[in-house]
Write an enzyme that holds these catalytic residues in place. Sequence first.
Site, PDB file in Angstrom:
ATOM      1  N   THR A  13       0.835  -1.211   0.000  1.00 19.48           N
ATOM      2  CA  THR A  13       0.000   0.000   0.000  1.00 19.48           C
ATOM      3  C   THR A  13       0.869   1.260   0.000  1.00 19.48           C
ATOM      4  OG1 THR A  13      -1.570  -1.252   1.338  1.00 19.48           O
ATOM      5  CG2 THR A  13      -1.923   1.130   1.205  1.00 19.48           C
ATOM      6  N   GLY A  15       4.508   1.390  -0.097  1.00 22.74           N
ATOM      7  CA  GLY A  15       5.681   1.318  -0.969  1.00 22.74           C
ATOM      8  C   GLY A  15       5.366   1.597  -2.428  1.00 22.74           C
ATOM      9  N   GLY A 133       0.451   9.084  10.229  1.00 27.53           N
ATOM     10  CA  GLY A 133       0.626   9.085   8.771  1.00 27.53           C
ATOM     11  C   GLY A 133       1.213  10.352   8.192  1.00 27.53           C
ATOM     12  N   ILE A 135       0.604  13.465   8.816  1.00 27.71           N
ATOM     13  CA  ILE A 135       0.681  14.675   9.644  1.00 27.71           C
ATOM     14  C   ILE A 135       2.100  14.877  10.153  1.00 27.71           C
ATOM     15  CG2 ILE A 135      -0.296  15.910  11.606  1.00 27.71           C
ATOM     16  CD1 ILE A 135      -2.600  13.906  11.607  1.00 27.71           C
ATOM     17  N   GLY A 186     -13.584  -0.539   3.862  1.00 27.60           N
ATOM     18  CA  GLY A 186     -12.153  -0.797   3.780  1.00 27.60           C
ATOM     19  C   GLY A 186     -11.326  -0.044   4.816  1.00 27.60           C
ATOM     20  N   GLU A 189      -9.999  -3.672   9.171  1.00 27.56           N
ATOM     21  CA  GLU A 189      -9.611  -4.983   8.669  1.00 27.56           C
ATOM     22  C   GLU A 189     -10.653  -6.022   9.083  1.00 27.56           C
ATOM     23  OE1 GLU A 189      -5.724  -5.716   8.267  1.00 27.56           O
ATOM     24  OE2 GLU A 189      -5.357  -3.572   8.212  1.00 27.56           O
ATOM     25  N   LYS A 204       1.680   4.010  18.829  1.00 25.81           N
ATOM     26  CA  LYS A 204       1.941   5.427  18.541  1.00 25.81           C
ATOM     27  C   LYS A 204       2.105   6.214  19.835  1.00 25.81           C
ATOM     28  CE  LYS A 204      -0.543   4.816  14.239  1.00 25.81           C
ATOM     29  NZ  LYS A 204      -1.903   4.767  13.660  1.00 25.81           N
TER      30      LYS A 204
HETATM   31  N1  LIG Z   1      -1.021   1.489   5.031  1.00 26.82           N
HETATM   32  C1  LIG Z   1      -1.010   2.598   5.742  1.00 26.82           C
HETATM   33  O1  LIG Z   1      -1.917   3.418   5.638  1.00 26.82           O
HETATM   34  C2  LIG Z   1       0.127   2.868   6.703  1.00 26.82           C
HETATM   35  C3  LIG Z   1       0.159   4.087   7.416  1.00 26.82           C
HETATM   36  C4  LIG Z   1       1.227   4.362   8.276  1.00 26.82           C
HETATM   37  C5  LIG Z   1       2.221   3.411   8.438  1.00 26.82           C
HETATM   38  N2  LIG Z   1       2.155   2.222   7.751  1.00 26.82           N
HETATM   39  C6  LIG Z   1       3.221   1.242   7.959  1.00 26.82           C
HETATM   40  O2  LIG Z   1       3.907   1.053   6.738  1.00 26.82           O
HETATM   41  C7  LIG Z   1       4.381  -0.288   6.639  1.00 26.82           C
HETATM   42  C8  LIG Z   1       3.865  -0.909   5.345  1.00 26.82           C
HETATM   43  O3  LIG Z   1       2.451  -0.899   5.350  1.00 26.82           O
HETATM   44  P1  LIG Z   1       1.628  -1.313   4.044  1.00 26.82           P
HETATM   45  O4  LIG Z   1       0.200  -1.007   4.349  1.00 26.82           O
HETATM   46  O5  LIG Z   1       2.237  -0.758   2.808  1.00 26.82           O
HETATM   47  O6  LIG Z   1       1.838  -2.921   4.045  1.00 26.82           O
HETATM   48  P2  LIG Z   1       1.476  -3.959   2.870  1.00 26.82           P
HETATM   49  O7  LIG Z   1       0.523  -3.356   1.910  1.00 26.82           O
HETATM   50  O8  LIG Z   1       1.114  -5.231   3.554  1.00 26.82           O
HETATM   51  O9  LIG Z   1       2.877  -4.175   2.096  1.00 26.82           O
HETATM   52  C9  LIG Z   1       3.950  -4.879   2.645  1.00 26.82           C
HETATM   53  C10 LIG Z   1       5.010  -5.053   1.563  1.00 26.82           C
HETATM   54  O10 LIG Z   1       6.161  -5.684   2.107  1.00 26.82           O
HETATM   55  C11 LIG Z   1       6.480  -6.851   1.355  1.00 26.82           C
HETATM   56  N3  LIG Z   1       6.997  -7.844   2.290  1.00 26.82           N
HETATM   57  C12 LIG Z   1       6.394  -8.328   3.400  1.00 26.82           C
HETATM   58  N4  LIG Z   1       7.197  -9.202   4.023  1.00 26.82           N
HETATM   59  C13 LIG Z   1       8.332  -9.285   3.296  1.00 26.82           C
HETATM   60  C14 LIG Z   1       9.544 -10.029   3.420  1.00 26.82           C
HETATM   61  N5  LIG Z   1       9.746 -10.870   4.440  1.00 26.82           N
HETATM   62  N6  LIG Z   1      10.512  -9.839   2.484  1.00 26.82           N
HETATM   63  C15 LIG Z   1      10.310  -9.014   1.447  1.00 26.82           C
HETATM   64  N7  LIG Z   1       9.195  -8.283   1.285  1.00 26.82           N
HETATM   65  C16 LIG Z   1       8.214  -8.423   2.196  1.00 26.82           C
HETATM   66  C17 LIG Z   1       5.203  -7.283   0.691  1.00 26.82           C
HETATM   67  O11 LIG Z   1       5.507  -8.031  -0.491  1.00 26.82           O
HETATM   68  P3  LIG Z   1       4.336  -8.541  -1.485  1.00 26.82           P
HETATM   69  O12 LIG Z   1       3.807  -7.310  -2.147  1.00 26.82           O
HETATM   70  O13 LIG Z   1       5.051  -9.437  -2.431  1.00 26.82           O
HETATM   71  O14 LIG Z   1       3.343  -9.215  -0.593  1.00 26.82           O
HETATM   72  C18 LIG Z   1       4.547  -5.944   0.394  1.00 26.82           C
HETATM   73  O15 LIG Z   1       5.041  -5.417  -0.813  1.00 26.82           O
HETATM   74  C19 LIG Z   1       3.922  -0.968   7.919  1.00 26.82           C
HETATM   75  O16 LIG Z   1       4.955  -0.910   8.892  1.00 26.82           O
HETATM   76  C20 LIG Z   1       2.745  -0.129   8.371  1.00 26.82           C
HETATM   77  O17 LIG Z   1       2.530  -0.174   9.771  1.00 26.82           O
HETATM   78  C21 LIG Z   1       1.142   1.946   6.892  1.00 26.82           C
END
Ligand SMILES: NC(=O)c1ccc[n+]([C@@H]2O[C@H](COP(=O)([O-])OP(=O)(O)OC[C@H]3O[C@@H](n4cnc5c(N)ncnc54)[C@H](OP(=O)(O)O)[C@@H]3O)[C@@H](O)[C@H]2O)c1
Lengths: 427, 427
Positions: A13, A15, A133, A135, A186, A189, A204
């Site tokens: 999401t 990255g 996020g 902010i 959405g 979860e 946090k």
């Molecule tokens: N989403 C938000 O709104 C948000 C807000 C603030 C902070 N965050 C933080 O940001 C981080 C990422 O969140 P996200 O929502 O982007 O998570 P996500 O959508 O689940 O994406 C995780 C990514 O990491 C990859 N991955 C997971 N385990 C791995 C491993 N062992 N080796 C290599 N790659 C691996 C996954 O690969 P695949 O794509 O191949 O599965 C996926 O691309 C988390 O720490 C979360 O707490 C998220």
Amino acid sequence: MKTLKVGMLGAGTVGSQIARLLLDNKADLASRAGAELELVKVAVKNIKTKRNSIASTLLTDDATSVVNDPDIDLIIEVMGGISPAKELILAALKNGKSVVTANKALLAKDGATLYEAAAKANVDLYYEAAVAGAIPILRPLRESLVGDHVIRIMGIVNGTTNYILTKMDEEGTAFKDALKQAQDLGFAEADPTADVEGIDAADKAAILAGLAFHSRVTDKDVYREGISKITAADVKVAKAMEMVIKLLAITELTDAGEISVRVHPALISRNHPLAAVRESFNAVFVEAKSAGQMMFYGRGAGGEPTASAVLGDLVAVARHRVSGGVGPKESDYASLSIAAIGATKTRYLIRLNVADKPGVLESVAHVFAAHSVSIQTVRQSGAGDKAELIVMTHHSSESALSATVKDLSKLSAVSDVASVLRVEGAI
Amino acid sequence: MKTLKVGMLGAGTVGSQIARLLLDNKADLASRAGAELELVKVAVKNIKTKRNSIASTLLTDDATSVVNDPDIDLIIEVMGGISPAKELILAALKNGKSVVTANKALLAKDGATLYEAAAKANVDLYYEAAVAGAIPILRPLRESLVGDHVIRIMGIVNGTTNYILTKMDEEGTAFKDALKQAQDLGFAEADPTADVEGIDAADKAAILAGLAFHSRVTDKDVYREGISKITAADVKVAKAMEMVIKLLAITELTDAGEISVRVHPALISRNHPLAAVRESFNAVFVEAKSAGQMMFYGRGAGGEPTASAVLGDLVAVARHRVSGGVGPKESDYASLSIAAIGATKTRYLIRLNVADKPGVLESVAHVFAAHSVSIQTVRQSGAGDKAELIVMTHHSSESALSATVKDLSKLSAVSDVASVLRVEGAI
Ligand SMILES: NC(=O)c1ccc[n+]([C@@H]2O[C@H](COP(=O)([O-])OP(=O)(O)OC[C@H]3O[C@@H](n4cnc5c(N)ncnc54)[C@H](OP(=O)(O)O)[C@@H]3O)[C@@H](O)[C@H]2O)c1
Ligand SMILES: NC(=O)c1ccc[n+]([C@@H]2O[C@H](COP(=O)([O-])OP(=O)(O)OC[C@H]3O[C@@H](n4cnc5c(N)ncnc54)[C@H](OP(=O)(O)O)[C@@H]3O)[C@@H](O)[C@H]2O)c1
């Protein structure tokens, strides 16, 4: 112009949006960072998945190869989870790479190990996206308020629970139905535990408390209650009293100079700036000795908002890499200890179902007085031979309050203690 | 530990608090700056006046001697005014000293000259306190949002006018009485022109616009209307429509990619986060492409809050001095031009006193249509043979709207156009 090579761990999401923005804003970012920022390697779990904005040649499922690549200058960690994220970040830091991460869970659990590794390697570890996020809140705390003293922070730092509570407040929805709506949209979860029980907010809270009070605070230090027990009746009473219920992450200094850090639902006045934070928005309310009251409001999550915060950090660490030097390091000189929840002082609203007969109020008041909990207001509403008593207290300790509630429930005139809610924010 | 010597120009409301905080927080500031910060010279107009926290041996009425003192590393400018503040800051920069200033009037009038001098001397010029006092807003704009694009900023950046409008809204007070109250409480000056006519807000709007859009914007570029014409009737209509009137400093990009920058009263929905900003508080609402909506809220003025912001800057420039390197420089690469006010698009609320007879609405609607101003809602309330029409438009240009109003006032059925107010913020 110099080029800095960037490696990214994770392309989900957050990255995927970072990768897109790095391409879309290439020239802009270069002019602000003082170097071109080139994404050269991206670690994912499944390299077969097609990704927008990321050439498949950049993908690898060997995350270790990214943090060990001697050509890479900067690492972005957005894979989440504790392991292997922690080992990968530590390896990157040890290899002299600055790291930007959004991983609140890891920072709350074991930030200290990471901060120490960054300091030892004299590189940056930035994590603005980990709290609230998009902010900008950590940078103001670390840099703008550096000449001031934080007294208290109260944050709405979880969008899902704020969405649910907003629906309950504005539409009278029951908790279960509001949760269902949030899931359908959405926001929540399938397993909503981490949001609803305040686990995410507690991570946090720990990060904010550590920064605010220059001490080490972990997720285990945070007292935590979720919102699953909040009823439509609680919301209705709040409304009648011109208040609103929010899930707050709070950290403040106790009279004894210890850190109180907690997450729980609380009533706040409708006039409080946090009361106007609706839907899935986040906000962090800060009280500082000289600056006074401040609030930082915005999107607490979502791929693109979070990516914006990561890029802000990336430019900062890139600038340091270009000019030499690093940003402010961890500040833990105060090393304050954590207060027991019993020592926390706040106000309370207690709803009691009682028999509507003379002398009830007197016996209830007696119990409060016996525990030195002073009453601010009492409201009684009768219906037949039953009545409801709504008692608002002055500031009192959690332990005195618990003892009071225990004794109240033993009174023969009290059929039950319908709810006990904390009341936060000055009135 | 190294010592950095600090010279200060001015020791009034803000300067006296800075001097006190520098002493009170000596150890803290040193640990965060990486050097002791010692106040060694303070320029004032009258050296005979006794000052708390400032030894009389530090005082001088020769400000030039402060900026030319080769022993002094950092300069704080809190004397205000254009001259000699400008010459003094330029001399300090030329002498290789980093400068922290709170001087919004000077920055809005001729910031460019100062920024260029700082860049040329490769030293820092920081000015967080110049906009919205204690609220960290410039640093987030310059640093946190550096990987993002600002779309629009709307700020409540003048506490006096917000206090007046709050009284008018909450207590139905007339403008004149609310102003008097503000003067009695010391919020408003004896000559309130700079606040009430939006001059102070326009200075801040210019600074915000320049930072947001990477262009040079001065006070002369800002279109400006004050609040002295706002009536109790306007406030009442706003209330009836679930809106509130605020004096807003707005900057945004027009469709043609020019910068619209303006200060005027405007209606916003009660649901908008800015609507909850009461009394003399300030807030800056920012919309960015990736980060979405954000708001920064707090104290916009006052000696101690402003001093807190100055100290945050002082620590930053001190850190740079210790580690070598400087912070982000002025960013004016976009060099966008300023849009004429006629090209600005917004929504409008127009109140018309009309004769209560058939066909009035038709002729009014005809005038709007003739200028392609599209109507969103019309509300009619009658009283005898007179009626009031309240028309809310969709987005239209200032020039189309002005032409419409001119033609409306010529209609025989319209006895007068009672008020025209802009409506801001999405609904
Ligand atoms: N989403 C938000 O709104 C948000 C807000 C603030 C902070 N965050 C933080 O940001 C981080 C990422 O969140 P996200 O929502 O982007 O998570 P996500 O959508 O689940 O994406 C995780 C990514 O990491 C990859 N991955 C997971 N385990 C791995 C491993 N062992 N080796 C290599 N790659 C691996 C996954 O690969 P695949 O794509 O191949 O599965 C996926 O691309 C988390 O720490 C979360 O707490 C998220
Ligand atoms: N006050 C606020 O809340 C606030 C908030 C944000 C920004 N600011 C900005 O901060 C700056 C200072 O504001 P303030 O309220 O502190 O002003 P102030 O109370 O009027 O103080 C001005 C100080 O500068 C000295 N001074 C004036 N002209 C001088 C000269 N030619 N040579 C030497 N010293 C001189 C005065 O000396 P004497 O003491 O001898 O008269 C006084 O100490 C202004 O730029 C203002 O816009 C103020």
